[in-house]
Design a protein around this motif. Structure first.
Motif, mmCIF file in Angstrom:
data_model
loop_
_atom_site.group_PDB
_atom_site.id
_atom_site.type_symbol
_atom_site.label_atom_id
_atom_site.label_comp_id
_atom_site.label_asym_id
_atom_site.label_seq_id
_atom_site.Cartn_x
_atom_site.Cartn_y
_atom_site.Cartn_z
ATOM 1 N N ASP A 15 35.958 39.000 28.320
ATOM 2 C CA ASP A 15 35.572 37.682 28.961
ATOM 3 C C ASP A 15 34.927 38.233 30.359
ATOM 4 O O ASP A 15 35.497 38.650 31.206
ATOM 5 C CB ASP A 15 36.728 36.625 29.062
ATOM 6 N N ASP A 58 35.234 43.892 37.360
ATOM 7 C CA ASP A 58 36.246 43.603 36.570
ATOM 8 C C ASP A 58 35.648 42.444 35.544
ATOM 9 O O ASP A 58 34.866 41.743 35.727
ATOM 10 C CB ASP A 58 37.310 43.141 37.332
ATOM 11 N N VAL A 60 37.929 40.237 31.679
ATOM 12 C CA VAL A 60 39.206 39.789 31.400
ATOM 13 C C VAL A 60 39.440 40.142 29.926
ATOM 14 O O VAL A 60 38.471 39.918 29.037
ATOM 15 C CB VAL A 60 39.459 38.443 31.697
ATOM 16 N N VAL A 62 41.220 39.440 26.492
ATOM 17 C CA VAL A 62 42.218 38.528 26.066
ATOM 18 C C VAL A 62 42.712 39.169 24.527
ATOM 19 O O VAL A 62 42.033 39.481 23.685
ATOM 20 C CB VAL A 62 41.252 37.362 25.411
ATOM 21 N N ARG A 68 45.543 36.928 28.937
ATOM 22 C CA ARG A 68 44.666 37.218 29.815
ATOM 23 C C ARG A 68 45.032 38.413 30.580
ATOM 24 O O ARG A 68 45.604 38.189 31.500
ATOM 25 C CB ARG A 68 43.814 36.053 30.303
ATOM 26 N N ILE A 69 44.337 39.704 30.555
ATOM 27 C CA ILE A 69 44.626 40.707 31.230
ATOM 28 C C ILE A 69 43.278 41.229 32.138
ATOM 29 O O ILE A 69 42.631 41.492 31.449
ATOM 30 C CB ILE A 69 45.275 41.989 30.310
ATOM 31 N N PRO A 70 43.736 41.171 33.402
ATOM 32 C CA PRO A 70 42.365 41.883 34.017
ATOM 33 C C PRO A 70 42.197 43.180 33.698
ATOM 34 O O PRO A 70 43.167 44.104 33.830
ATOM 35 C CB PRO A 70 42.636 41.548 35.548
#
Length: 129
Positions: A15, A58, A60, A62, A68-70
């Protein structure tokens, strides 16, 4: 559990500024200090897709579990504290259109304190050991 690195592949989505695309990624973990686990996440994303969506540094990920991991692009320029750049970055750390075609994005997670916690957050490891 032995103190070796375990890797697994996952399918998720990336994302960037609300625009989502399917992506494959690799997760790996090793036992950290105490009862923690160090999880590394790596994925490759197309440079042009990222630039067209206004990517700076950066995005995200999924993951398969819906977390949701940066994830970050690390060109090496912001860790050494110096002002030398490798040619893939503008002075503010953004991607250069002349950078490589695929950009590696990474994350590190050390929030898992048990194997159960690890497997719940990262189902990709199920059967990977």
């Amino acid at each position: 559990m032995e103190k070796h690195i375990v890797k697994a592949d996952g399918n998720g989505a990336i994302d960037v500024n609300g625009q989502v695309s399917p992506v494959t990624y690799t997760v790996s973990f090793k036992e950290g200090k105490g009862h923690s686990y160090e999880v590394d996440i790596r994925l490759m994303a197309p440079r042009d897709w990222l630039l067209q969506r206004g990517f700076k540094r950066d995005a995200v990920l999924v993951s398969q579990s819906g977390a949701r991991i940066p994830v970050y692009h690390d060109g090496g320029s912001h860790h050494n504290g110096g002002s030398h750049y490798d040619g893939n970055h503008h002075d503010d750390g953004r991607l250069d259109p002349a950078a490589t075609i695929s950009i590696e994005l990474t994350a590190r997670d050390d929030s898992c304190t048990s194997e159960v916690d690890l497997m719940r957050k990262y189902p990709e490891f199920d059967g990977a050991g």
